[in-house]
Design a protein around this motif. Structure first.
Motif, PDB file in Angstrom:
ATOM      1  N   THR A  90       0.872  -1.183   0.000  1.00  0.00           N
ATOM      2  CA  THR A  90       0.000   0.000   0.000  1.00  0.00           C
ATOM      3  C   THR A  90       0.902   1.223   0.000  1.00  0.00           C
ATOM      4  O   THR A  90       2.056   1.160   0.423  1.00  0.00           O
ATOM      5  CB  THR A  90      -0.897   0.053   1.257  1.00  0.00           C
ATOM      6  N   ARG A 295      -4.895   3.272   9.921  1.00  0.00           N
ATOM      7  CA  ARG A 295      -6.183   2.740   9.437  1.00  0.00           C
ATOM      8  C   ARG A 295      -5.957   1.404   8.718  1.00  0.00           C
ATOM      9  O   ARG A 295      -6.728   0.463   8.867  1.00  0.00           O
ATOM     10  CB  ARG A 295      -6.850   3.743   8.493  1.00  0.00           C
ATOM     11  N   ASN A 296      -4.865   1.330   7.944  1.00  0.00           N
ATOM     12  CA  ASN A 296      -4.582   0.100   7.214  1.00  0.00           C
ATOM     13  C   ASN A 296      -4.191  -1.049   8.136  1.00  0.00           C
ATOM     14  O   ASN A 296      -4.535  -2.197   7.879  1.00  0.00           O
ATOM     15  CB  ASN A 296      -3.470   0.348   6.182  1.00  0.00           C
ATOM     16  N   SER A 299      -7.264  -2.556   9.390  1.00  0.00           N
ATOM     17  CA  SER A 299      -7.860  -3.441   8.374  1.00  0.00           C
ATOM     18  C   SER A 299      -7.051  -4.724   8.225  1.00  0.00           C
ATOM     19  O   SER A 299      -7.611  -5.810   8.085  1.00  0.00           O
ATOM     20  CB  SER A 299      -7.906  -2.733   7.009  1.00  0.00           C
ATOM     21  N   GLU A 305      -9.320  -6.710   4.911  1.00  0.00           N
ATOM     22  CA  GLU A 305     -10.294  -6.115   3.989  1.00  0.00           C
ATOM     23  C   GLU A 305     -10.191  -4.600   4.000  1.00  0.00           C
ATOM     24  O   GLU A 305      -9.783  -4.002   4.984  1.00  0.00           O
ATOM     25  CB  GLU A 305     -11.713  -6.537   4.389  1.00  0.00           C
ATOM     26  N   ASP A 306     -10.587  -3.981   2.898  1.00  0.00           N
ATOM     27  CA  ASP A 306     -10.701  -2.517   2.822  1.00  0.00           C
ATOM     28  C   ASP A 306      -9.390  -1.793   3.083  1.00  0.00           C
ATOM     29  O   ASP A 306      -9.396  -0.713   3.666  1.00  0.00           O
ATOM     30  CB  ASP A 306     -11.732  -2.004   3.837  1.00  0.00           C
ATOM     31  N   GLU A 308      -6.550   0.728   2.350  1.00  0.00           N
ATOM     32  CA  GLU A 308      -6.493   1.920   1.482  1.00  0.00           C
ATOM     33  C   GLU A 308      -5.281   1.884   0.566  1.00  0.00           C
ATOM     34  O   GLU A 308      -4.207   1.468   0.984  1.00  0.00           O
ATOM     35  CB  GLU A 308      -6.342   3.185   2.340  1.00  0.00           C
TER      36      GLU A 308
END
Lengths: 317, 317
Positions: A90, A295-296, A299, A305-306, A308
């Motif tokens: 990511t 945030r990652n 997840s 899942e989801d 970024e």
């Protein structure tokens, strides 16, 4: 679960927050890859700027499942090795949007309000109210590019009641643009540009995309601003456009050659404003990058899942 | 029905539009009062900047029913004579909002992005990417004043995701302000100001309203910008605040003495930016002023209802 960061100078505040919010994770905050390398064997996650990842490191990091790249460009990542191992990648795409949009609006206002001339008057202790001021209100901004940075710039421009026109490969409608054109109708778009802002990435299709003809089509009062890539247009094309009054001012943050050589004529041209590739520089870079990481990580711990800004390692973007 | 304008250099485009849109009206566009005077006897309406209207003219203009003042200030209008004759007065209050709001945002961005330092680097052909950039995103702007100019500035600031705090006599809620304080709580407001913008008019209550104490309360990184009146704060108070690092930068468009004397220390202070009272200057001034006039003329012809910016001649505002 081990996370190794090889980002230098991470603020303590960020480290402490991560440690507190993720009790189940062991964090190793290292000052660069040299220091971080020893922990890679055990690492599940690597946080890096992406310029220091080699095929050998990937081979050594046998447990690695995710690389968080704190950069938008990833030219130096060994995607073949990463892809073979099915490691997730990511990045922080879009992180430059806020500072670059502020840069663009700031520079366009500066040119319209004659900042350079006013600095010179100030240096000479001269009170001169005849320096002609212009508003950006009501003008048309043509943006070459309609991605995150262009959208944030257009969002700000619209508040100043500018009309916003975007040019992209597809010409698809995007938020904050009054109109969007596909690149084959770029000439039509440019002819409406009181302000033309280039935020195109460097690809085969955008290299030297702008030519003399395009500058001739712009209004003679146009301000041209390039904060995308320096190889969008040749230096001599910009210089000629200025000297022949095809446009009124060029604001350049990116160049064919960087650093811009000391003897380059851009420095001396009154109606060219040079800034040293700093439109994306901001003290908020690491805080925002680690917010995306946080945030990652959430997840990642929840079934992956989801996440970024997930990159397809086969394509590299 | 006769309209006499004594505004110099009205663009032909505006004249033609008025003549075309109001076939029943005879317009006399005169180059100043000297030329316009001869038509005043027959005039129903006078358009003026307001500095050239005397009691004698009012006495001569026996048919005069409405004076449109193309200015926001009306200090020199003979309101007593006007009031006695029940002549309507309207002005162009708020006309400075757009250019002054653009000025404020432009200057705050310039300071945050070190425009002066960058101009100097450019003059020296120096590529230096270490000039520290700051964003305005997320900062707090405290506005002294909550009128039309302050609201337009706050509207733009909010798009940059700034928090906007207004200070006014009443502290009443106003559009585009996240919070509003009454002037007796000004100290509390100032302590939150990453940016403090003064747009107060000059009244007895605002003369030298800001003192040393107020600058000590501002954060040391604060930018102070005054585009209201020069007598809001003494020059030496601003200078001291800069020298003692009570604030980081002052942007000044208005001064106790104008023009600012050539020997004034403000000119030499790196962290003071002087502009020669031009925040309100815009090429859109006459077009916007005549747009208000045109709407008002429509109302004037239709039973005089809903005229914009109607002034009470007994109070003078």
């Amino acid at each position: 679960m081990q996370v190794v960061s090889v980002i230098k100078r991470v603020p303590d505040e960020i480290k402490e927050r991560l440690v507190e919010n993720f009790g189940e994770v062991d964090f190793y905050f290292c000052h660069g890859m040299k220091e971080g390398r020893q922990h890679l064997k055990e690492a599940d996650v690597l946080i890096t700027f992406g310029e220091d990842v080699t095929p050998e490191l990937i081979a050594d990091a046998t447990r690695l499942k995710w690389i968080m790249v704190l950069s938008a460009g990833m030219d130096q990542m060994p995607f073949e090795d990463i892809s073979r191992r099915n490691i997730l990648v990511t990045n922080v795409r879009g992180i430059h949007a806020i500072p670059m949009a502020e840069y663009a609006i700031s520079m366009v206002l500066q040119v319209s309000r004659q900042a350079k001339a006013l600095v010179q008057l100030e240096q000479g202790h001269q009170w001169n109210r005849r320096t002609p001021m212009k508003e950006i209100n009501g003008q048309t901004m043509v943006l070459l590019g309609t991605g995150a940075i262009a959208q944030e710039t257009a969002r700000l421009a619209k508040t100043f009641r500018m009309k916003t026109v975007g040019v992209s490969k597809s010409g698809r409608t995007k938020p904050y643009f009054d109109e969007t054109y596909s690149v084959d109708r770029m000439k039509e778009a440019l002819s409406h540009g009181d302000v033309v802002v280039a935020v195109l990435p460097s690809t085969e299709e955008t290299t030297y995309l702008l030519t003399e003809e395009h500058f001739r089509l712009m209004p003679s009062h146009a301000i041209f601003l390039n904060m995308g890539r320096g190889d969008l247009v040749a230096s001599h094309t910009i210089l000629q456009a200025i000297k022949e009054n095809q446009i009124s001012h060029a604001v350049l943050d990116v160049f064919e050659e960087e650093p811009l050589p000391e003897s380059h004529p851009f420095w001396e041209e009154e109606r060219v404003t040079v800034t040293p590739h700093l439109s994306g520089i901001t003290p908020q870079y690491l805080p925002r990058g680690f917010e995306i990481f946080e945030r990652n990580l959430q997840s990642f711990l929840n079934k992956k899942e989801d996440m970024e800004n997930l990159i397809d390692p086969k394509r590299g973007y």
